[in-house]
Design a protein around this motif. Structure first.
Motif, mmCIF file in Angstrom:
data_model
loop_
_atom_site.group_PDB
_atom_site.id
_atom_site.type_symbol
_atom_site.label_atom_id
_atom_site.label_comp_id
_atom_site.label_asym_id
_atom_site.label_seq_id
_atom_site.Cartn_x
_atom_site.Cartn_y
_atom_site.Cartn_z
ATOM 1 N N GLU A 15 0.836 -1.194 0.000
ATOM 2 C CA GLU A 15 0.000 0.000 0.000
ATOM 3 C C GLU A 15 0.869 1.241 0.000
ATOM 4 N N VAL A 16 0.364 2.309 -0.594
ATOM 5 C CA VAL A 16 1.078 3.583 -0.538
ATOM 6 C C VAL A 16 1.184 4.043 0.902
ATOM 7 N N GLU A 17 0.068 3.905 1.628
ATOM 8 C CA GLU A 17 0.060 4.201 3.065
ATOM 9 C C GLU A 17 -0.134 2.891 3.809
ATOM 10 N N LYS A 26 -7.928 1.961 8.389
ATOM 11 C CA LYS A 26 -8.135 0.957 7.350
ATOM 12 C C LYS A 26 -9.498 0.305 7.544
ATOM 13 N N SER A 226 -10.710 4.047 1.250
ATOM 14 C CA SER A 226 -9.828 4.885 0.427
ATOM 15 C C SER A 226 -9.493 4.170 -0.877
ATOM 16 N N ASP A 227 -9.135 4.948 -1.903
ATOM 17 C CA ASP A 227 -8.752 4.357 -3.178
ATOM 18 C C ASP A 227 -7.515 3.482 -3.022
ATOM 19 N N ASP A 228 -6.585 3.926 -2.171
ATOM 20 C CA ASP A 228 -5.347 3.181 -1.946
ATOM 21 C C ASP A 228 -5.639 1.811 -1.346
ATOM 22 N N GLU A 229 -6.488 1.785 -0.312
ATOM 23 C CA GLU A 229 -6.799 0.503 0.333
ATOM 24 C C GLU A 229 -7.605 -0.395 -0.590
ATOM 25 N N GLN A 231 -7.529 -0.483 -3.857
ATOM 26 C CA GLN A 231 -6.635 -1.034 -4.876
ATOM 27 C C GLN A 231 -5.757 -2.134 -4.300
ATOM 28 N N TYR A 232 -5.275 -1.924 -3.080
ATOM 29 C CA TYR A 232 -4.434 -2.933 -2.422
ATOM 30 C C TYR A 232 -5.198 -4.242 -2.244
#
Length: 463
Positions: A15-17, A26, A226-229, A231-232
């Motif tokens: 993940e980015v974050e 999360k 979030s988009d990041d989570e 996508q992950y």
């Protein structure tokens, strides 16, 4: 290809974050937290009667316990086992319904309805028959709670975090047990046994409301993620091609890895349910502990189990992600070796029957089950991710027999609450642990089975 060969160091798993101590950021760990609290509530509704029934059947001159019932040990055993009469009937249904309607909805119903029935128990549970009916109904709805959770992990749990997410959630049932037993003892002796059912039933209803509002069946249906989570998760959790697949029943019930899971779970649950339903009576009637002390000590094994199952989840992910052990090796060592430790401790507890050492050995035996739980409970996701909820429903069906047979058998064997009678109970538990250890060692697997393998696509590739 088996999951032992997945490249966990690939950038697709990052993940980015990344996840840190602020887990509430999360959404998948919000799901884990609420699942933990759900299993906490589910087990509080299941075990509170084990303590409350001691007060319900004891005449009290203090005036706190104005209502009591003259139920003998066999009638008590019948009531305590009746939960599992209903519980065993809905294991397959829980897995199938979860695939069709979503694990989040089925889990909510599976805990919410028993909570309402708990609230009604002081009003309706005035006879053996009435108590049996209430417990059977609680079991019918409660039976879906384990199979359906695998549908949630199938969609929410990234492969590198699968063991820890599952183990943290399952820790709720052990923490729920350890909190419920002494709390129930206190409530029953200070406020009356009715308060046990009101309080834990009310907490279950509250959990149900929060769960239904917050949790969605899949990450892409959660508008707060979030988009990041997202996508992950989508990059680490593949979903089946959107075509209906026929459940390969014959392959499932004849699969050695599935049978290994089933036997291991049966062995664990035999010892677990024996102590869960009978330890308060054993401590109070045979070792002469008072109800307050027996309530606390009865919960100690499950506190140990809750701590160890969480630790086991983190260790399992670490061993697998760093490639120190394969998935098969991790499951094998966690389940088989731990089951053998359980057997030794249980047999020694029966041999000694000592107020101190028997309690210590019981705590060690039941507590070590945390490693066993971490092994077999995640194993269906290893061998059959598409059908994990169905596989667990199959194994849980047979493990439910322990909740039916064990209390009744103990009630028959322990007529006079003497040491020799209890020794037989402990020896039987120890022997079953040995059988579970041996069979799982030779038949377990961490590889996706041929009957489960299917063409997979990532959700984002569908767009």
């Amino acid at each position: 290809m088996g999951e032992d060969h997945i490249d966990h160091n690939s950038s697709v798993y990052r993940e980015v974050e990344p996840l840190n101590w602020m887990f509430w950021k999360k959404r998948r760990y919000i799901v884990v937290l609420l699942a933990f609290l759900g299993y906490f509530s589910s087990y509080s509704l299941r075990v509170n009667l084990s303590v409350a029934i001691v007060v319900m059947t004891a005449k009290d001159e203090t005036g706190v316990n104005e209502r009591y019932f003259e139920w003998n040990t066999q009638e008590r055993g019948l009531i305590l086992s009746s939960f599992y009469w209903g519980y065993i009937l809905t294991q397959f249904i829980g897995g199938i319904f979860a695939k069709r309607f979503g694990g989040n909805l089925i889990l909510g119903i599976g805990i919410g309805v028993p909570a309402v029935l708990s609230l009604l128990t002081p009003w309706l549970g005035t006879t053996v028959t009435a108590m049996v009916v209430i417990r059977v109904l609680q079991g019918l709805f409660g039976g879906v709670t384990f199979p359906c959770i695998h549908d949630i992990w199938y969609r929410w749990a990234p492969t590198p975090e699968r063991s820890r997410m599952t183990s943290i959630a399952y820790a709720g049932m052990f923490i729920g047990t350890v909190v419920t037993m002494p709390t129930s003892a206190y409530l029953a002796t200070s406020l009356g046994w009715e308060s046990v059912f009101y309080i834990f039933g009310g907490l279950g209803v509250l959990w149900h409301i929060v769960w239904i509002i917050v949790v969605r069946s899949a990450p892409n249906k959660d508008r707060f993620i979030s988009d990041d989570e997202l996508q992950y998760i989508e990059n680490t959790v593949s979903v089946e091609v959107k075509e209906k697949r026929v459940i390969p029943w014959l392959s499932i019930i004849t699969s050695r890895p599935v049978l290994a899971i089933t036997v291991a779970q049966f062995a664990l649950n035999w010892g677990y349910n024996t102590m869960l339903t009978q330890m308060p009576s054993f401590l109070a009637d045979t070792l002469n502990y008072d109800l307050g002390s027996s309530g606390f000590l009865s919960g100690a094994p499950y506190l140990t189990m809750g701590i160890l199952v969480s630790i086991a989840g983190f260790l399992a992910d670490m061993f697998i992600n760093k490639r120190w052990l394969t998935i098969t090796q991790v499951r094998k060592y966690f389940v088989s070796v731990s089951s053998l430790v359980q057997a030794i401790c249980m047999i020694m507890a029966g041999f000694l029957v000592d107020p101190v050492w028997s309690v210590v050995l019981i705590i060690l035996s039941v507590g070590t089950g945390g490693f066993v739980t971490c092994g077999y409970s995640v194993n269906p996701l290893d061998i059959a991710p598409d059908f994990a909820s169905v596989v667990l429903g199959f194994s849980n069906t047979f493990s439910c027999l322990t909740g039916i047979i064990s209390p009744i058998l103990t009630g028959v064997l322990v007529q006079n609450q003497d040491i020799d009678e209890w020794r037989i109970v402990f020896y039987i538990s120890g022997g079953i642990h040995v059988v579970g250890s041996v069979i799982y060692w030779f038949w377990c697997s961490g590889e996706i089975q041929p009957w489960s393998a299917t063409k997979k696509i990532d959700e984002k590739s569908e767009e």
